[in-house]
Design a protein around this motif. Structure first.
Motif, PDB file in Angstrom:
ATOM      1  N   SER A  25       0.591  -0.957  -0.393  1.00  0.00           N
ATOM      2  CA  SER A  25      -0.104   0.140   0.301  1.00  0.00           C
ATOM      3  C   SER A  25       0.818   1.178  -0.777  1.00  0.00           C
ATOM      4  CB  SER A  25      -1.410  -0.267   1.334  1.00  0.00           C
ATOM      5  OG  SER A  25       0.035   0.281   2.266  1.00  0.00           O
ATOM      6  N   ALA A  30      -1.808   4.222  -1.202  1.00  0.00           N
ATOM      7  CA  ALA A  30      -3.264   3.652  -0.015  1.00  0.00           C
ATOM      8  C   ALA A  30      -3.053   3.560   1.031  1.00  0.00           C
ATOM      9  CB  ALA A  30      -3.959   1.922  -1.098  1.00  0.00           C
ATOM     10  N   LEU A  34      -7.058   1.440   5.439  1.00  0.00           N
ATOM     11  CA  LEU A  34      -7.827   1.247   4.606  1.00  0.00           C
ATOM     12  C   LEU A  34      -7.614  -0.373   4.441  1.00  0.00           C
ATOM     13  CD1 LEU A  34     -10.707   1.326   2.658  1.00  0.00           C
ATOM     14  CD2 LEU A  34      -9.087   2.573   1.213  1.00  0.00           C
ATOM     15  N   LEU A 372     -15.066   4.117   5.858  1.00  0.00           N
ATOM     16  CA  LEU A 372     -14.513   3.897   4.219  1.00  0.00           C
ATOM     17  C   LEU A 372     -14.882   4.910   3.201  1.00  0.00           C
ATOM     18  CD1 LEU A 372     -16.759   0.234   3.184  1.00  0.00           C
ATOM     19  CD2 LEU A 372     -13.940   0.745   4.059  1.00  0.00           C
ATOM     20  N   VAL A 373     -15.579   5.776   3.393  1.00  0.00           N
ATOM     21  CA  VAL A 373     -15.611   6.889   2.301  1.00  0.00           C
ATOM     22  C   VAL A 373     -14.629   7.847   2.969  1.00  0.00           C
ATOM     23  CG1 VAL A 373     -16.952   9.027   1.347  1.00  0.00           C
ATOM     24  CG2 VAL A 373     -18.030   6.688   1.655  1.00  0.00           C
ATOM     25  N   LEU A 376     -10.783   6.433   1.823  1.00  0.00           N
ATOM     26  CA  LEU A 376     -11.170   6.367   0.660  1.00  0.00           C
ATOM     27  C   LEU A 376     -10.316   8.284  -0.162  1.00  0.00           C
ATOM     28  CD1 LEU A 376     -13.144   4.684  -0.642  1.00  0.00           C
ATOM     29  CD2 LEU A 376     -11.253   3.901  -0.888  1.00  0.00           C
ATOM     30  N   LEU A 377     -11.679   8.669   0.177  1.00  0.00           N
ATOM     31  CA  LEU A 377     -11.703  10.500  -0.267  1.00  0.00           C
ATOM     32  C   LEU A 377     -10.375  10.807   0.360  1.00  0.00           C
ATOM     33  CD1 LEU A 377     -15.403  11.116  -0.706  1.00  0.00           C
ATOM     34  CD2 LEU A 377     -13.365   9.670  -2.585  1.00  0.00           C
ATOM     35  N   TRP A 380      -6.818   9.385   1.142  1.00  0.00           N
ATOM     36  CA  TRP A 380      -5.742   9.039  -0.216  1.00  0.00           C
ATOM     37  C   TRP A 380      -5.646  10.150  -0.985  1.00  0.00           C
ATOM     38  CZ3 TRP A 380      -7.691   4.258  -2.384  1.00  0.00           C
ATOM     39  CH2 TRP A 380      -6.836   3.256  -3.029  1.00  0.00           C
TER      40      TRP A 380
END
Length: 611
Positions: A25, A30, A34, A372-373, A376-377, A380
């Motif tokens: 990752s 990443a 996560l 998770l959102v 991810l947003l 990252w």
């Protein structure tokens, strides 16, 4: 017996998979947390692993313990200077900011999604706190260097806002379980009791643990175990006494980390590894608890709340809490985007399970999707946002190779540390003759080893890269000393971003010479004052890298700082109005518009006359 060994095998394989997935990752950028969460889901009963794990009680106990360890480790690594710089704004964000965030998310849940007020407030409370593990890890792994005050604020906030979120979650969960629909003044009483007990018992426990560590004669390997046992005793004892155990263990970690403690290097390394293990275990367990097929009905609801949280709740809380402390808008925007959600909201969503609340599954699914959102947003894009907002500083120098040695068993009677360093290339120690090296006060260089041979100190004119040195120094100056031996960039000016100045000058430069060179009016300031003295007088002893001072038509920025002295200072000839306070920014825009109006008035007058 075989059944138990099978679980040991599965657990060890999952830990190994997490470590190797973490290496991968880091190469693709990443978010590591996560990855841990995803591995837990893959190992679950709907994934290839097929492991059925539904023991929310065990997950809660392990999650509480893991979070306590992470908070204690975060406190250990929070120096006093960081607390002094970021305490005020961090406390505002961790109290008022959490309330604003929870309230706005609750309003969206009630008015947009049609949930009852108490359940809406529960959802807002669950997702209101930033995650200490996520913030500590992502800021550290991203390689972003931030203004000292901004970084201090984000780190202290992430470690101190969990108690507020835990309190709100427990309060609204208990109200739902009891069928109460109105909030009374008893909430304020409970809050004062929990936070007061948490802070007091945490500080007292931290000092007691330091005293115990320095009095007991133990084998070196037992000191980290003693520190762990003491920290968990403070956490659990405070919880049982009715206080906030999470606040207590964070405060205890701060106290412990800022005192002279025997075997502190062993304890630090032990908790560094234990904190990593805690993060991996917590995210894997929470991933195992999730049933992906059950998330589908609540995805739409969770996405609405995630958008409300990231684009409205956190930004509004950040602006309200940081504006009074003079943070520029771009730093406020970055602080809003770094409001990462990690394991804490998922962990808080277990409270309704433990109370037997019938909508606990929905709360858990919503919290999981929001996390998770966020990862991810936000997770990252942190480096990209930092550079787009121009809040990233030049990277910190590469740390020097350092080893602390215990001078005596009775550490409370010693006011010196013995530290071994390797002199790094381009370090300040290698750039100047030994006689001109401005070491901190009460610091003495006692041994120089070059090419494996101990050198006679009178014959050493200048240190070289690769030398090993032994230094005796007071413990409070050790961090300052690190900067002398650490690797600097061959050209600091070449590493400057556009926000660090148009020119780079030494902090020792005379103010009169600088003002004459750049056409700046001195005013009442003495021309013999050095730039470092001006910055220290105006910004105070707590100034850090990235701090700015408006002086006439230019702006000075602290670029490189060793101890209390700024060594390198950037000069901005045309400061961006966005970096000024909001009053100055408003005045600047008003003046610009008036000047434009004055330029247009003659044209308008001449046109009227000719008509």
């Amino acid at each position: 017996m075989d059944y138990g060994l099978a679980w040991v095998l599965i657990g060890s394989l999952m830990l190994l998979a997490s470590i190797f997935a973490g290496l991968l990752s880091s190469r693709v950028g990443a978010p590591l947390l996560l990855v841990f969460l995803g591995l837990g889901m893959l190992a679950g009963h709907e994934g290839p692993g097929g492991i059925l794990f539904q023991d929310s009680q065990l997950a809660f106990i392990l999650g509480s313990t893991a979070l306590a360890v992470i908070l204690f480790d975060g406190g250990l690594r929070t120096p006093r200077a960081t607390i002094e710089r970021g305490l005020g704004p961090a406390l505002a964000l961790s109290t008022v900011g959490v309330l604003i965030t929870a309230g706005l998310v609750a309003a969206v849940a009630h008015y947009v999604l049609g949930f009852g007020w108490v359940f809406s407030l529960l959802l807002g409370s669950i997702v209101s706190a930033t995650d200490a593990a996520a913030v500590f890890m992502l800021l550290g792994r991203s390689g972003i260097a931030l203004r000292d005050r901004l970084r201090a604020t984000l780190e202290v906030e992430s470690g101190s806002n969990d108690p507020m979120a835990v309190f709100l979650t427990i309060t609204f969960t208990s109200m739902l379980a009891a069928g109460e629909l109105e909030i009374g003044w008893w909430v304020l009483g409970d809050f004062a009791l929990q936070m007061g007990l948490g802070g007091a018992l945490g500080a007292a426990g931290g000092f007691a643990l330091v005293w115990l560590m320095n009095r007991l004669e133990l084998s070196g390997g037992l000191y980290p175990i003693l520190a762990l046992a003491g920290a968990l005793l403070i956490f659990s004892g405070t919880q049982l006494a009715g206080g906030s155990g999470f606040l207590a263990i964070y405060v205890a970690g701060i106290v412990f980390g800022n005192r002279r403690v025997r075997a502190d290097q062993l304890v630090g390394r032990f908790f560094d590894g234990l904190s990593w293990l805690s993060q991996i275990v917590m995210f894997l367990l929470l991933g195992l608890l999730v049933t992906p097929s059950e998330l589908l009905p609540d995805i739409g609801t969770a996405l609405i709340l995630a958008i409300a949280l990231m684009l409205f709740g956190r930004p509004l809380a950040t602006v309200i809490c940081l504006t009074p402390f003079g943070f520029p808008l771009r730093e406020q925007a970055f602080a809003a985007w770094v409001g990462l959600r990690g394991a804490v909201p998922i962990f808080l969503a277990l409270f309704p399970f433990l109370e037997g609340f019938d909508r606990s599954g929905q709360a858990f699914n919503i919290a999981f999707v929001v996390v998770l959102v966020s990862l991810l947003l936000q997770g990252w894009t942190i480096p990209w946002v930092a550079h787009r907002l121009h809040v990233a500083l030049p990277p910190e120098p590469e740390p020097a190779t350092r080893m602390d040695l215990d001078l005596a068993r009775r550490t409370d009677r010693m006011d010196r540390d013995l530290i071994a360093y390797e002199v790094m290339p381009h370090s300040r120690a290698a750039d100047f003759p030994l006689a001109d090296l401005d070491l901190p006060k009460r610091t003495r260089l006692i041994v120089v080893i070059r090419d494996g041979v101990v050198q006679r100190l009178p014959e050493v004119k200048q240190l070289s890269a690769g030398d090993f040195v032994l230094v005796v120094t007071p413990p409070e100056t050790a961090a300052t000393l690190d900067r002398f031996f650490s690797r600097r960039f061959a050209s600091t000016a070449g590493q400057l971003s556009v926000d660090q100045g148009d020119f780079l000058v030494e902090g020792s430069s005379r103010l009169g010479d600088l003002c004459a060179a750049y056409g700046v009016q001195l005013g009442q300031t003495s021309p013999d004052l050095s730039l470092a003295e001006l910055l220290r007088n105006r910004l105070g002893e707590g100034m850090g890298r990235g701090d700015r001072l408006r002086f006439g038509q230019v702006e000075f920025i602290v670029v490189d700082k060793i101890g209390p002295e700024p060594k390198r200072v950037g000069i901005v000839l045309e400061p961006d109005p966005e970096d000024l306070g909001w009053r100055r920014r408003l005045a600047s825009r008003t003046r610009s518009r008036l000047q434009g109006l004055r330029q247009r008035l003659p044209t308008i007058g001449s046109g009227a006359g000719s008509g």
